[in-house]
Design a protein around this motif. Structure first.
Motif, short mmCIF file in Angstrom:
data_model
loop_
_atom_site.label_atom_id
_atom_site.label_comp_id
_atom_site.label_asym_id
_atom_site.label_seq_id
_atom_site.Cartn_x
_atom_site.Cartn_y
_atom_site.Cartn_z
N GLU A 1 25.61 -12.78 -36.67
CA GLU A 1 26.58 -13.29 -35.70
C GLU A 1 27.94 -13.52 -36.35
O GLU A 1 28.98 -13.23 -35.75
N VAL A 2 27.95 -14.05 -37.58
CA VAL A 2 29.21 -14.25 -38.29
C VAL A 2 29.88 -12.90 -38.55
O VAL A 2 31.09 -12.72 -38.32
N LEU A 3 29.11 -11.94 -39.04
CA LEU A 3 29.67 -10.62 -39.34
C LEU A 3 30.17 -9.94 -38.07
O LEU A 3 31.19 -9.22 -38.10
N ALA A 4 29.50 -10.16 -36.95
CA ALA A 4 29.97 -9.60 -35.68
C ALA A 4 31.31 -10.20 -35.28
O ALA A 4 32.21 -9.48 -34.80
N GLN A 5 31.46 -11.50 -35.45
CA GLN A 5 32.74 -12.14 -35.15
C GLN A 5 33.84 -11.62 -36.05
O GLN A 5 34.97 -11.37 -35.61
N LEU A 6 33.53 -11.44 -37.34
CA LEU A 6 34.52 -10.91 -38.27
C LEU A 6 34.91 -9.48 -37.90
O LEU A 6 36.08 -9.10 -38.02
N ALA A 7 33.94 -8.71 -37.43
CA ALA A 7 34.24 -7.34 -37.01
C ALA A 7 35.18 -7.33 -35.81
O ALA A 7 36.09 -6.48 -35.72
N THR B 1 33.10 -8.04 -47.60
CA THR B 1 34.19 -8.80 -48.22
C THR B 1 34.63 -9.98 -47.37
O THR B 1 34.75 -11.11 -47.87
N ALA B 2 34.88 -9.77 -46.08
CA ALA B 2 35.30 -10.89 -45.22
C ALA B 2 34.20 -11.94 -45.15
O ALA B 2 34.46 -13.14 -45.16
N GLY B 3 32.95 -11.49 -45.09
CA GLY B 3 31.83 -12.43 -45.08
C GLY B 3 31.74 -13.23 -46.36
O GLY B 3 31.42 -14.44 -46.33
N GLN B 4 32.04 -12.62 -47.49
CA GLN B 4 32.01 -13.35 -48.75
C GLN B 4 33.14 -14.38 -48.81
O GLN B 4 32.96 -15.47 -49.38
N LEU B 5 34.28 -14.06 -48.22
CA LEU B 5 35.37 -15.04 -48.18
C LEU B 5 34.96 -16.25 -47.34
O LEU B 5 35.24 -17.40 -47.71
N VAL B 6 34.29 -16.01 -46.22
CA VAL B 6 33.76 -17.13 -45.42
C VAL B 6 32.73 -17.91 -46.23
O VAL B 6 32.74 -19.15 -46.24
N ALA B 7 31.87 -17.21 -46.94
CA ALA B 7 30.84 -17.88 -47.76
C ALA B 7 31.47 -18.83 -48.76
O ALA B 7 30.97 -19.94 -48.98
N VAL B 8 32.54 -18.39 -49.39
CA VAL B 8 33.24 -19.24 -50.36
C VAL B 8 33.72 -20.53 -49.70
O VAL B 8 33.63 -21.62 -50.29
N LEU B 9 34.19 -20.43 -48.46
CA LEU B 9 34.76 -21.59 -47.78
C LEU B 9 33.71 -22.55 -47.24
O LEU B 9 33.99 -23.74 -47.05
#
Length: 219
Positions: free
Chosen positions: A5-11, A59-67
């Motif tokens: 769901e997170v990756l879908a939102q990022l897409a 990559t975008a998911g990893q940036l969210v993971a960091v936060l």
């Protein structure tokens, strides 16, 4: 929310124009950072989701993971593995700045990475060293750091060179007794002298950087 769901939102947030700009800097994502931060803020701290997002390799998911991760809950080997797989410059920078620096393992990792044979990993060790130069220099041999910079800066790969140059500038800015030598090293090596600097920004060329920040602090 699940990883999918997170990756879908990022897409959905992916903007081809933003992606084109980011790709010129080595970052393969097209999400505006403000939108990415907003998504992470809505998620809050979720350690398990952060681990799973990181593992997905986006990559975008990893940036969210960091936060959304909890730095204190990440072990030394886990952080080491994360850094070695953080090949995107933005992910690498955020991991060091937002996670490792806030971890009680920061010093152990600084020492572990400082002389690593991988220059990207070593650049993280130098970034943490720059932080210590500014915040907690006790125990650092600043003269020895300058010796190493003087010897290796010119031939270092780009990301390691940038991090070493930052340490050089920080020593000159924060430690008056080493300022003249730091400026002299910068003037002789000329590293980043011609780096394009937008109006109103400080040049990364160490002698200019040192003098400008010292003058600001004085006045």
């Amino acid at each position: 929310m699940t990883v999918d769901e997170v990756l879908a939102q990022l897409a959905e947030l992916d903007d081809p124009k933003v992606r084109a700009v980011n790709e010129r800097h080595g970052d393969d994502h097209g999400v505006k950072l403000a939108a990415l931060r907003s998504l992470a803020k809505g998620l809050g701290t979720q350690q398990e989701l952060a681990r799973n997002l990181w593992g997905a390799g986006d990559t975008a998911g990893q940036l969210v993971a960091v936060l959304i991760c909890r730095p204190r809950d990440l072990g030394e080997q886990e952080l080491d593995d994360m850094l070695r797989h953080a090949r995107s410059p933005k992910v690498h920078d955020w991991l060091v700045n937002y996670v490792v620096r806030r971890s009680p393992l920061a010093e152990a990792l600084r020492l572990r990475w400082f002389d690593d044979s991988d220059p990207v990993v070593a650049s993280a060790g130098w970034a943490l060293t720059t932080d210590r130069v500014a915040r907690k220099p006790q125990g650092l041999d600043l003269a020895e750091l300058l010796d190493t910079i003087e010897r290796d800066l010119s031939g270092a790969p780009a990301r390691l060179q940038w991090a070493m140059n930052h340490t050089l500038a920080q020593i000159g800015i924060e430690h008056e007794e080493h300022r003249a030598r730091a400026i002299d090293i910068g003037e002789r090596l000329r590293v980043l002298e011609d780096y394009p600097t937008p109006p109103g920004c400080t040049s990364p060329f160490a002698p200019v950087w040192i003098r400008e920040i010292v003058a600001r602090k004085a006045g």
